[in-house]
Enzyme design. Sequence first.
Site, PDB file in Angstrom:
ATOM      1  N   HIS A 101       0.854  -1.195   0.000  1.00  0.00           N
ATOM      2  CA  HIS A 101       0.000   0.000   0.000  1.00  0.00           C
ATOM      3  C   HIS A 101       0.890   1.246   0.000  1.00  0.00           C
ATOM      4  CE1 HIS A 101      -2.881   3.024   1.265  1.00  0.00           C
ATOM      5  NE2 HIS A 101      -3.846   2.173   0.927  1.00  0.00           N
ATOM      6  N   GLU A 150      -4.079   2.170  -7.277  1.00  0.00           N
ATOM      7  CA  GLU A 150      -4.460   3.246  -6.366  1.00  0.00           C
ATOM      8  C   GLU A 150      -3.589   4.474  -6.612  1.00  0.00           C
ATOM      9  OE1 GLU A 150      -6.638   1.781  -2.591  1.00  0.00           O
ATOM     10  OE2 GLU A 150      -4.509   1.780  -2.210  1.00  0.00           O
TER      11      GLU A 150
END
Length: 225
Positions: A101, A150
């Site tokens: 992430h 993302e």
Amino acid sequence: MKKLYIVGNWKSNKTTKEAQSWMATFMQQLGQLTEIEEKTIIVCPPITVLSNAVFFLQAVKVSTPIKLGSQDFPANRQGAYTGEEPADLLKEYVDFALIGHSERRKHFYESDELIEKKILTANEVSVLPILCVQDAETPIPASVSIAAYEPIAAIGTGQPDTPANANAVAKTIKEKHNNITHVLYGGSVTAGNVHDFTTQEFIDGVLVGGASLDADQFALIVKNA
Ligand code: PGA
């Protein structure tokens, strides 16, 4: 009809009590939805409430479509790694793991090399990695099958990418990497915009941060996806 992945990333939020209340509300809402068998619902709580979430879901006794994931994964199996969770224990709790992430890359200085090691360890213990990538240039190891696109500017800002651009990036990722079977989109996904993303040809689901913290909103996202 494609099977969608709907992933909730709670980040560093929720006490045990709050997590239990979330689960109870979400399960109740799910009970009223139809056609959820077409959707894989994955909740990624912080590690501190993970074991409790497992016990809660087991105690409910009815079959639940909720799967659990971790927000990160250790690079090492077990041994003298003070402060690290043992991969062999984590695998008892989760089927999936978010890895790479952008918040881990930024705040914890995770490199592509470390991320690859984490992926290998997850594979070793049969936990399915969901690799977060910022664009189509982010390296993707050959053993990864699910990627989450993302873009950093879209995370937590209320400014999502356009569905058309997210679809174009998802297409490029799939073209560049034969091993990638699913690309999710993440970044300011809400109940209001989720359908615009999940109906794109190359997008197979969503990774939801802020809007997953509210059980009613997350249930609405599952419904609208
Ligand atoms: P957001 O976060 O939905 O709050 O933008 C997404 C993520 O960080 O995975």
